[in-house]
Design a protein around this motif. Structure first.
Motif, PDB file in Angstrom:
ATOM      1  N   HIS A 233      -1.549  21.249 -29.211  1.00  0.00           N
ATOM      2  CA  HIS A 233      -0.664  20.856 -30.313  1.00  0.00           C
ATOM      3  C   HIS A 233       0.050  19.542 -29.986  1.00  0.00           C
ATOM      4  CE1 HIS A 233       2.638  20.985 -33.194  1.00  0.00           C
ATOM      5  NE2 HIS A 233       3.469  20.900 -32.177  1.00  0.00           N
ATOM      6  N   LEU A 234       0.638  19.476 -28.775  1.00  0.00           N
ATOM      7  CA  LEU A 234       1.363  18.255 -28.394  1.00  0.00           C
ATOM      8  C   LEU A 234       0.406  17.077 -28.276  1.00  0.00           C
ATOM      9  CD1 LEU A 234       3.887  19.644 -25.747  1.00  0.00           C
ATOM     10  CD2 LEU A 234       4.402  18.806 -28.032  1.00  0.00           C
TER      11      LEU A 234
ATOM     12  N   ARG B 254      11.969  22.972 -31.385  1.00  0.00           N
ATOM     13  CA  ARG B 254      11.534  23.827 -32.488  1.00  0.00           C
ATOM     14  C   ARG B 254      12.243  23.334 -33.740  1.00  0.00           C
ATOM     15  NH1 ARG B 254      12.739  30.029 -31.773  1.00  0.00           N
ATOM     16  NH2 ARG B 254      11.233  29.824 -30.104  1.00  0.00           N
TER      17      ARG B 254
ATOM     18  N   GLN C 198      -0.632  15.844 -31.670  1.00  0.00           N
ATOM     19  CA  GLN C 198       0.518  15.242 -32.344  1.00  0.00           C
ATOM     20  C   GLN C 198       0.789  13.836 -31.823  1.00  0.00           C
ATOM     21  OE1 GLN C 198       3.445  16.645 -34.443  1.00  0.00           O
ATOM     22  NE2 GLN C 198       1.529  17.452 -35.215  1.00  0.00           N
TER      23      GLN C 198
ATOM     24  N   TYR D  95       6.076  32.936 -31.944  1.00  0.00           N
ATOM     25  CA  TYR D  95       6.167  31.627 -32.585  1.00  0.00           C
ATOM     26  C   TYR D  95       4.949  30.762 -32.275  1.00  0.00           C
ATOM     27  CZ  TYR D  95      10.985  31.993 -34.212  1.00  0.00           C
ATOM     28  OH  TYR D  95      12.116  32.348 -34.875  1.00  0.00           O
TER      29      TYR D  95
ATOM     30  N   PRO E 237       3.119  27.144 -31.693  1.00  0.00           N
ATOM     31  CA  PRO E 237       3.655  26.144 -30.755  1.00  0.00           C
ATOM     32  C   PRO E 237       4.683  25.199 -31.360  1.00  0.00           C
ATOM     33  CG  PRO E 237       1.328  25.761 -31.214  1.00  0.00           C
ATOM     34  CD  PRO E 237       1.648  27.118 -31.718  1.00  0.00           C
ATOM     35  N   GLN E 238       4.546  24.841 -32.612  1.00  0.00           N
ATOM     36  CA  GLN E 238       5.565  23.957 -33.176  1.00  0.00           C
ATOM     37  C   GLN E 238       6.749  24.768 -33.666  1.00  0.00           C
ATOM     38  OE1 GLN E 238       3.186  25.089 -34.617  1.00  0.00           O
ATOM     39  NE2 GLN E 238       3.355  25.158 -36.814  1.00  0.00           N
ATOM     40  N   GLY E 239       6.653  26.093 -33.531  1.00  0.00           N
ATOM     41  CA  GLY E 239       7.849  26.916 -33.628  1.00  0.00           C
ATOM     42  C   GLY E 239       8.328  27.273 -35.013  1.00  0.00           C
ATOM     43  N   ALA E 240       7.564  27.008 -36.053  1.00  0.00           N
ATOM     44  CA  ALA E 240       8.088  27.309 -37.384  1.00  0.00           C
ATOM     45  C   ALA E 240       7.635  28.683 -37.861  1.00  0.00           C
ATOM     46  CB  ALA E 240       7.633  26.249 -38.362  1.00  0.00           C
TER      47      ALA E 240
ATOM     48  N   SER F  52      -0.341  25.205 -26.822  1.00  0.00           N
ATOM     49  CA  SER F  52       0.813  24.312 -26.993  1.00  0.00           C
ATOM     50  C   SER F  52       0.481  22.909 -26.492  1.00  0.00           C
ATOM     51  CB  SER F  52       2.054  24.881 -26.307  1.00  0.00           C
ATOM     52  OG  SER F  52       1.879  24.896 -24.931  1.00  0.00           O
TER      53      SER F  52
ATOM     54  N   GLY G  55       8.004  21.124 -30.270  1.00  0.00           N
ATOM     55  CA  GLY G  55       7.150  22.139 -29.654  1.00  0.00           C
ATOM     56  C   GLY G  55       7.142  22.075 -28.137  1.00  0.00           C
TER      57      GLY G  55
END
Lengths: 652, 357
Positions: A451-452, B158, A455, A182, A184-187, A448, B183
């Motif tokens: 990403h955070l 997630r 964001q 996955y 990092p934002q998991g989609a 990750s 995340g």
């Protein structure tokens, strides 16, 4: 404060707590020494037993066990080249060559001494950081972790050995491998090929066991000699020599203790990276680097100090904020709650005695554990003189179980075998495996956190003071490295070498294989980049920006090897043999057979068959070893370790 | 003499056989149950699962031995797939899972089994409490203040999991200005980010709320609780009795600030997720096709456990809460009703999830 210190000691020394502490240490020594079991397994198994204990005993039991696993894990790392736990991977790089030279006792002497010192340093850090810990931890959020990750990547130079180009390529390859699973934002699930196993990404333990342990198994099986088969490098090689080494390098020990404590303190960096960072630091700061990778005792001292020190550090955020930085700390937090202790400010005020009791537990466990191992290590060191082919079945058992215990899935074994082949190729071709592991561990941390950070803050996070400070450190590290290598290059031939920059991380350098491997990596990188084009920007960013330089670096390796090959002429003999292929075939057969028959039986039979065929032992002897293997699997792993076996097709 | 001895042996043998026969009536007599947990050792699922199953064992007729095995991975999916595909169907493997309903609702191919096929023993309630930093402008003092909040960041793990959905949906219904940063690698890192003021809003289930969030963050004046998710009793949304005083449910909060009951398609979707994930956060289940005697025995044991005083006292001490169960047929019905969701709601949910990506 002093009062609490004494009260804390009383908590640990009040009967029956000392008995539980010793029991914990004894168990911890076993959990650390057996590859596949670790402090985490130990915590999970022991936790239910603490429900009915008093606070002092419960803490002594759990923490006493946990504190010491990173001391005894050195045994397997040095003697077998198999990391005892994930925290002593780096120890292999120099520890195993020491064993090959017959210096296992010296490695143990140094490792156990610095483990004890490191553990005590971590405990002291826990005690003194109590008043100042808040700003220290709270100032490290996602943006700072990005920078820390990048700082970690500058270690690549130190872990690259003779070819910085191959090192950079290997590190990029590691980064790319860490992108599996996955985003990092998991989609988006990347490079998973519809396999549930890959959704979480490749697990670290099978990868590391494959990269480091399997190539050694292959070599042991090929030449059949005992692990200790090289001549000692002279001087002392005994236990006391190692202890002396530890004291002589006191400054390195102190620095690595500090590194361990801080890395341990920052939740999320974790125990699997601390040993590499300490190792890289030791190489970076050493004047004479020529011995690294060939059995330099400093390469054992650095990671072994840091991984014990990290445990004291890891307790700090767990106690002060209820933020467990790692799974074992989460269990310990659970144990606190069961004891009616709530984490938070109270641990630093009302329950300060409990906090200090933990300090005492760490100190006592580390010292007792190290002393016990010192006494035992002489007997254990003899394993290095057992004929190689007699050792192979046992090592394979622990390597396979170490990988299996990660997730109880066949994917762990495929991953182990695949990276066994990769590690074998890299070893023969002179590609530095530690650089790959570094990239693999740091990739997710950087991605990750990046990403955070973006964001939350956009790109303004780069200007945060701690980020700028770490950035300065990165620039300094790179600049200093460049300056030193520049100075080396300017030295005229004939002038006496005052420092040597070459580190022998890998012994092989068979150029045709190196070119083939480089070509394969380049192709994979292109494929990965193409695949990523369909994804949204935040899932694509990292794979793309890893794959692009990787293509260039891998191609550059191929070109430089090709030139060298033309200059040197074709190599005299190939380091690859059919015997090696046979060993891999045997390993593959174990995996395939496990679909049909239940695994303990397969492993035990494979052990016996190997002894019959490769060691030409009598069948009674083979049967006896197979039986011992089966009992270990049933008792240690099935009963104690709670393993779930692959559902076999043939059920009895 | 010989005769007496023979009689004695015969009598003893009769007793032994009789005893064995009585025990053999119980499905689990002399057997070993393996409890499968779909998260790693030491996590909330694991600690709760080990505790509950240890106590449940005493109520299972035949008192089987109970051992626990962890099979973590892919957010619980690895073990869930294993339960449906690989686990022995002899009734000796019992799952204690954090359930993955959302994968079935969203028709995610990573879930390879149909949860409705499982032998449902029961569900265990897990009520999340949402909390916000007090220093979110213009200052948060009581739950209703959230509608005045100027802008804040909420955390998530997630976008496709129910945790994130249960965080996003109420905030969207309340119409407060926020962004969801998803995340985080788990509850602990997200909690840390709230402490660092990187994000301002997060949600944790009661055990963690009461044992960690309350002492480290609520009592120190950093955050306030905003609302808890409701549980459904007799078709009505009510507050869980374990929720501390003064924390409204989402329904109560909505009514207080908006002057009306929440409604609309978003609420319908929210209810589906919440009814499953809050009422039955954990699922105790047997693999599909397990023996009916086993299922019946376990359901009866769970029913007994729910009224066991000693269990309640121990749970309060060890877990800081007493697990509330949805038992047997009730749990099975709830699972089937909610998973047989209207296509409209399913489409709406898929769109809603896609919007976050």
């Amino acid at each position: 404060m002093l009062h609490a210190l004494v009260d804390g000691a009383l908590l640990v020394l009040t009967w029956p707590a000392p008995a539980y502490l010793l029991a914990g240490v004894a168990l911890g020594l076993c959990f650390g020494a057996i590859p596949g079991l670790s402090g985490l397994t130990g915590m999970a198994i022991l936790l239910p037993f603490t429900f009915t204990l008093d606070t002092g005993s419960a803490m002594a039991f759990l923490l006493g066990m946990f504190a010491i696993t990173t001391t005894s894990d050195t045994l397997a790392s040095v003697l077998l080249g198999v990391p005892g736990t994930a925290a002593s991977q780096a120890t292999i790089v120099d520890g195993y060559p020491m064993a090959q030279r017959g210096e296992a006792p010296r490695a143990f002497g140094a490792a156990f001494t610095v483990s004890a010192v490191g553990g005590v340093l971590g405990a002291i850090a826990l005690a003194v950081s109590v008043p100042v810990v808040r700003p220290l931890i709270l100032s490290f959020a996602a943006p700072e972790f990005v920078m820390l990750g990048l700082l970690g990547l500058t270690m690549v130079g130190a872990l690259s050995g003779r070819s910085i180009l191959k090192g950079l390529a290997a590190a990029c390859f590691g980064l790319l491998l860490s992108m599996i699973g996955y985003a990092p934002q998991g989609a988006i699930a990347r490079y998973t090929f519809d396999s549930t196993y890959l959704l979480d990404g490749l697990a670290l333990v099978p990868v590391v066991l494959g990269l480091f342990a399997l190539p050694e198994v292959v070599d042991l099986s090929r030449h059949g000699r005992a692990i200790a088969h090289q001549d000692p490098a002279g001087k002392g090689s005994g236990l006391m020599q190692g202890v002396a080494d530890a004291w002589r390098n006191w400054w390195l020990v102190l620095r690595c203790g500090a590194i361990g404590t801080y890395v341990g303190m920052l939740p999320g960096l974790g125990g699997s990276v601390v040993d590499w960072i300490a190792y890289g630091h030791a190489v970076q700061t050493s004047k004479d680097k020529s011995g690294y990778g060939k059995g330099d005792v400093r390469g054992v001292i650095a990671p072994e100090t840091a991984n014990n020190a990290a445990k004291g550090g890891a307790l700090i955020p767990t106690l002060a904020f209820g933020i467990p930085g790692s799974p074992p700390m989460a269990i310990l937090l659970g144990a606190f709650l069961i004891q009616g202790l709530t984490p938070g400010p109270a641990m630093l005020t009302r329950n300060l005695d409990v906090t200090f009791s933990l300090v005492w537990i760490l100190v006592i466990a580390n010292i007792v554990g190290a002393l016990v191992l010192m006494v035992w290590s002489k007997q254990l060191s003899r394993l290095a003189y057992v004929p190689g082919r007699l050792m192979v079945p046992g090592i394979v058992l622990f390597v396979f179980m170490g990988a299996w215990m990660t997730g109880n899935q066949m994917g762990d074994w495929y991953s182990l075998l695949l990276f066994g082949v990769v590690g074998y190729a890299m070893k023969r071709a002179g590609w530095p495996r530690p650089a790959l592991v570094l990239g693999f561990i740091l990739g997710p941390i950087i991605e990750s956190s990046l990403h955070l950070a973006t964001q939350i803050h956009g790109y303004a996070w780069i200007g945060r003071p701690v980020c700028l400070a770490i950035l300065a450190l990165i620039v300094f590290t790179l600049g200093w490295g460049a300056w030193r290598s520049g100075r080396l290059r300017r030295r005229r031939p004939g002038e006496p070498a005052r420092e040597t920059a070459t580190v022998d991380i890998e012994d092989g350098s068979w150029r045709p294989l190196s070119m083939a491997f480089g070509g394969l990596v380049a192709v994979l990188a292109v494929a990965a980049a193409v695949r990523s084009l369909d994804w949204p920007w935040d899932s694509r960013f990292f794979p793309l920006f890893t794959a692009a330089p990787l293509v260039l670096l891998a191609a550059a390796v191929v070109v430089s090897d090709w030139r060298a090959l033309r200059r040197e002429g074709p190599p005299a003999h190939s380091p690859v043999s059919w015997a090696d292929a046979a060993t891999f075939g045997w390993l593959l057969a174990i995996v395939v057979a496990s679909y049909l028959v239940v695994q303990p039986l397969v492993l035990a039979l494979a052990m016996g068959l190997y002894l019959l065929v490769a060691y030409r032992t009598r069948w009674k002897m083979a049967a006896a070893q197979a039986l011992i293997g089966f009992l270990v699997l049933e008792i240690v792993f099935d009963r104690l370790g709670g393993v779930i076996w692959q559902p076999a097709l043939l059920r009895f | 003499m010989k005769k007496i001895l023979a009689t004695m042996i015969l009598t003893a043998a009769t007793f032994a056989v009789g005893a064995a026969a009585a025990e053999a009536d119980d499905f689990y007599a002399g057997k070993r149950i393996t409890v499968l947990i779909n998260y790693s050792a030491g996590g909330p699922t694991d600690i709760e699962g080990r505790f509950v199953m240890q106590h449940l064992q005493k109520h299972i007729p035949g008192n089987p031995e109970v051992i626990v095995k962890n099979m973590p991975g892919a957010g619980g999916l690895v073990a869930t797939n294993y339960l449906g595909e690989g686990a022995e169907k002899d009734g000796l493997t019992v799952a204690y899972f954090t359930a993955v309903y959302e994968y079935q609702l969203l028709e995610d191919p990573a879930l390879r089994i149909d949860l409705r096929d499982l032998g449902v023993v029961g569900g265990v309630q897990g009520v999340p409490v949402n909390y916000i930093r007090k220093d979110v402008a213009p200052g948060m003092e009581k739950p209703e203040d959230i509608v005045k909040a100027e802008a804040f960041l909420a955390g998530g793990l997630r976008p496709t999991i129910s945790k994130d959905l249960l965080i996003r949906m109420p905030l969207d219904m309340l119409g407060v200005p926020h962004r969801v940063i998803t995340g985080f690698k788990g509850n602990a890192p997200a909690r840390q980010a709230v402490q660092q003021n990187e994000i301002q809003y997060y949600s944790e289930t009661l055990p963690a709320y009461r044992s960690v969030v309350a002492p480290t963050m609520v009592e120190t004046g950093m955050v306030i609780p905003v609302f808890s998710h409701e549980i459904w009793v007799d078709g009505k949304p009510v507050s869980s009795p374990d929720v501390p005083e003064g924390i409204p449910t989402f329904y109560e909060l909505y009514e207080k600030v908006k002057g009306e009951q929440p409604h609309g398609q978003l609420l319908d979707a929210y209810n589906v997720i919440n009814k499953l994930s809050t009422n039955m956060l954990r699922l105790i289940a047997l693999p599909p096709g397990a023996p009916k005697e086993a299922l019946d025995d376990l359901r009866t044991a769970l029913k007994e456990l729910s009224t066991d005083k000693a269990f309640a006292a121990d749970a309060e001490k060890a877990l800081k809460f007493v697990p509330t169960f949805v038992i047997g047929q009730d749990a099975e019905t709830m699972l089937k009703e909610q998973l047989d969701v209207d296509e409209d709601i399913r489409t709406f949910l898929k769109d809603y999830v896609a919007k976050a990506q």
